[in-house]
Design an enzyme around this catalytic site. Structure first.
Site, PDB file in Angstrom:
ATOM      1  N   ASP A 154      48.373  20.464   7.975  1.00  0.00           N
ATOM      2  CA  ASP A 154      47.678  19.331   8.599  1.00  0.00           C
ATOM      3  C   ASP A 154      46.403  19.854   9.229  1.00  0.00           C
ATOM      4  OD1 ASP A 154      46.995  17.124  10.510  1.00  0.00           O
ATOM      5  OD2 ASP A 154      48.942  16.340   9.869  1.00  0.00           O
ATOM      6  N   ALA A 208      49.069  13.540   3.917  1.00  0.00           N
ATOM      7  CA  ALA A 208      47.751  13.730   4.537  1.00  0.00           C
ATOM      8  C   ALA A 208      46.753  12.782   3.878  1.00  0.00           C
ATOM      9  CB  ALA A 208      47.281  15.168   4.366  1.00  0.00           C
ATOM     10  N   TYR A 210      39.203   2.440   1.007  1.00  0.00           N
ATOM     11  CA  TYR A 210      40.511   3.071   1.218  1.00  0.00           C
ATOM     12  C   TYR A 210      41.466   2.730   0.062  1.00  0.00           C
ATOM     13  CZ  TYR A 210      45.227   3.705   3.132  1.00  0.00           C
ATOM     14  OH  TYR A 210      46.548   4.053   3.305  1.00  0.00           O
TER      15      TYR A 210
HETATM   16  N1  LIG Z   1      51.013   3.686   8.362  1.00  0.00           N
HETATM   17  C1  LIG Z   1      51.019   2.790   7.378  1.00  0.00           C
HETATM   18  O1  LIG Z   1      51.287   1.590   7.605  1.00  0.00           O
HETATM   19  C2  LIG Z   1      50.716   3.218   5.956  1.00  0.00           C
HETATM   20  C3  LIG Z   1      50.755   2.231   4.953  1.00  0.00           C
HETATM   21  C4  LIG Z   1      50.474   2.610   3.648  1.00  0.00           C
HETATM   22  C5  LIG Z   1      50.191   3.927   3.339  1.00  0.00           C
HETATM   23  N2  LIG Z   1      50.144   4.862   4.335  1.00  0.00           N
HETATM   24  C6  LIG Z   1      49.843   6.245   3.947  1.00  0.00           C
HETATM   25  O2  LIG Z   1      50.859   7.091   4.474  1.00  0.00           O
HETATM   26  C7  LIG Z   1      50.317   8.372   4.801  1.00  0.00           C
HETATM   27  C8  LIG Z   1      50.611   8.709   6.245  1.00  0.00           C
HETATM   28  O3  LIG Z   1      50.009   7.724   7.069  1.00  0.00           O
HETATM   29  P1  LIG Z   1      50.154   7.712   8.648  1.00  0.00           P
HETATM   30  O4  LIG Z   1      50.195   6.286   9.062  1.00  0.00           O
HETATM   31  O5  LIG Z   1      51.227   8.639   9.068  1.00  0.00           O
HETATM   32  O6  LIG Z   1      48.712   8.277   9.046  1.00  0.00           O
HETATM   33  P2  LIG Z   1      48.306   9.397  10.137  1.00  0.00           P
HETATM   34  O7  LIG Z   1      46.825   9.316  10.276  1.00  0.00           O
HETATM   35  O8  LIG Z   1      49.150   9.264  11.354  1.00  0.00           O
HETATM   36  O9  LIG Z   1      48.707  10.739   9.395  1.00  0.00           O
HETATM   37  C9  LIG Z   1      47.867  11.391   8.477  1.00  0.00           C
HETATM   38  C10 LIG Z   1      47.908  12.880   8.788  1.00  0.00           C
HETATM   39  O10 LIG Z   1      47.123  13.544   7.804  1.00  0.00           O
HETATM   40  C11 LIG Z   1      46.296  14.503   8.490  1.00  0.00           C
HETATM   41  N3  LIG Z   1      45.082  14.684   7.660  1.00  0.00           N
HETATM   42  C12 LIG Z   1      44.076  13.799   7.464  1.00  0.00           C
HETATM   43  N4  LIG Z   1      43.141  14.325   6.653  1.00  0.00           N
HETATM   44  C13 LIG Z   1      43.561  15.570   6.337  1.00  0.00           C
HETATM   45  C14 LIG Z   1      43.019  16.608   5.533  1.00  0.00           C
HETATM   46  N5  LIG Z   1      41.831  16.482   4.903  1.00  0.00           N
HETATM   47  N6  LIG Z   1      43.714  17.767   5.418  1.00  0.00           N
HETATM   48  C15 LIG Z   1      44.910  17.932   6.063  1.00  0.00           C
HETATM   49  N7  LIG Z   1      45.462  16.982   6.838  1.00  0.00           N
HETATM   50  C16 LIG Z   1      44.803  15.807   6.966  1.00  0.00           C
HETATM   51  C17 LIG Z   1      46.001  13.912   9.833  1.00  0.00           C
HETATM   52  O11 LIG Z   1      45.637  14.860  10.812  1.00  0.00           O
HETATM   53  C18 LIG Z   1      47.340  13.229  10.163  1.00  0.00           C
HETATM   54  O12 LIG Z   1      48.219  14.105  10.845  1.00  0.00           O
HETATM   55  C19 LIG Z   1      48.827   8.280   4.475  1.00  0.00           C
HETATM   56  O13 LIG Z   1      48.627   8.798   3.172  1.00  0.00           O
HETATM   57  C20 LIG Z   1      48.534   6.795   4.504  1.00  0.00           C
HETATM   58  O14 LIG Z   1      47.424   6.475   3.708  1.00  0.00           O
HETATM   59  C21 LIG Z   1      50.401   4.536   5.638  1.00  0.00           C
END
Ligand SMILES: NC(=O)c1ccc[n+]([C@@H]2O[C@H](COP(=O)([O-])OP(=O)(O)OC[C@H]3O[C@@H](n4cnc5c(N)ncnc54)[C@H](O)[C@@H]3O)[C@@H](O)[C@H]2O)c1
Length: 313
Positions: A31, A73, A140
């Protein structure tokens, strides 16, 4: 199991890491901490602070030599994607390609990659199946869709099985109330601070809200399934991870009121331009492929989420 989790310091990732560790599994987190929080890191898991676009990723994955990769991520904010579509595309599309290439080179057994309901755009009929047309309405959604194709391009025909998990609207403990997507987190945060919840629109708009514990369950079930998950019909082998139910924002507030003991007013403001009115994803493909179904009732999930937020204040 030995699982490498990208994005393991984020909302969904940290819930997954905790569940895997509790199940006695070995976990390694990658991360860059761009939106992840140090408080989310569990000392029982290995950790490397690294951007998935870093050239060192291939070597790191080879060194860790995991059996499975769960790629969470991402640049996960629609607002940020509109402001900086290039970075969004680099992290979400090219980043996924690089994680997949590293997984293949390390001989990983299966890679699961987080995708989103945002790949569909305006629905023609509900609930949406994976075969529905994909016309994303923002950068996105486009980068997530491109990531699905790149996952397949890297891994089709290799020894690494793969799937893209299209999550609907996830809520639960550790969601960042500052993020624009987490309406449950935002409501909990405002009520906790003694402020009124603010609803964009008249509250009748619906979403397929899924509790994070169910999403974690889906990931674990997909990792441990004996069935091969990759299929050729749609690039990226997508599976909806959702409830299939439509819950209105007003319904969400009704479920939150008794949990939070909040019976005060709600402020309604103009709907945001470009917001989809109704959304729900059909989860039956995931059920057929790896026997998973969401099981947490809205009231139960909301109560658990409120307990976590109220313990913060
Ligand atoms: N939360 C939702 O409702 C939802 C819905 C659909 C899809 N998603 C997908 O699920 C996944 C997790 O989402 P989340 O809600 O936990 O988001 P979040 O932002 O809490 O978690 C994403 C994590 O990825 C890390 N990150 C970002 N860019 C990075 C990089 N370049 N290299 C390494 N680490 C990196 C961030 O520091 C963070 O810890 C994502 O792929 C998101 O697109 C989430």
């Amino acid at each position: 199991m030995h699982v490498l989790v990208t994005g393991g310091a984020g909302f969904i990732g940290s819930n997954l890491v905790r569940a895997l560790l509790s199940g006695g599994h070995q976990v390694f987190v990658v991360d860059d901490m761009s939106t992840g929080s140090a408080a989310n890191l569990d000392p029982r898991a290995g950790f490397r602070k690294m951007d998935i676009l870093d050239d060192g990723l291939v070597e790191l994955v080879a060194q860790v030599a995991p059996e499975f990769v769960v790629h969470l991520a991402a640049q996960a904010s629609v607002t940020v994607s509109l402001r900086d579509p290039e970075r969004d595309r680099a992290v979400n599309a090219e980043g996924t390609r690089r994680v997949a290439a590293a997984a293949r080179a390390a001989g990983v057994r299966r890679m699961l990659s987080a995708s989103s309901a945002a790949v569909y755009g305006e629905p023609e009929s509900l609930p949406l199946q994976e075969s529905a047309s994909t016309v994303p309405m923002n950068p996105y959604g486009s980068s997530k869709l491109e990531a699905e194709g790149l996952l397949a391009a890297e891994l089709a025909g290799s020894a690494t099985d793969y799937a893209s998990l299209r999550f609907s609207n996830v809520y639960g403990p550790r969601q960042d109330a500052a993020g624009e997507g987490g309406v449950v987190a935002i409501f909990c945060d405002r009520i906790g601070k003694g402020e009124k919840p603010v609803v964009f629109g008249d509250g009748s708009q619906t979403r397929d809200f899924i509790y994070v514990g169910d999403v974690v369950g889906a990931i674990v079930q997909a990792l441990t399934s004996d069935a091969a998950l990759a299929y050729d019909e749609i690039p990226g082998s997508p599976y909806n991870i959702s409830t299939g139910e439509r819950i209105s924002v007003d319904g969400l507030i009704m479920a939150l009121r008794p949990a939070a003991g909040y019976f005060g007013p709600v402020t309604y403001v103009a709907a945001r331009e470009g917001d989809i009115v109704h959304s729900a994803l059909d989860p039956s493909r995931a059920e057929h492929a790896f026997g998973w179904q969401a099981g947490v009732e809205l009231e139960t999930g909301i109560a658990a989420t409120w307990r976590w937020f109220s313990a913060l204040s």
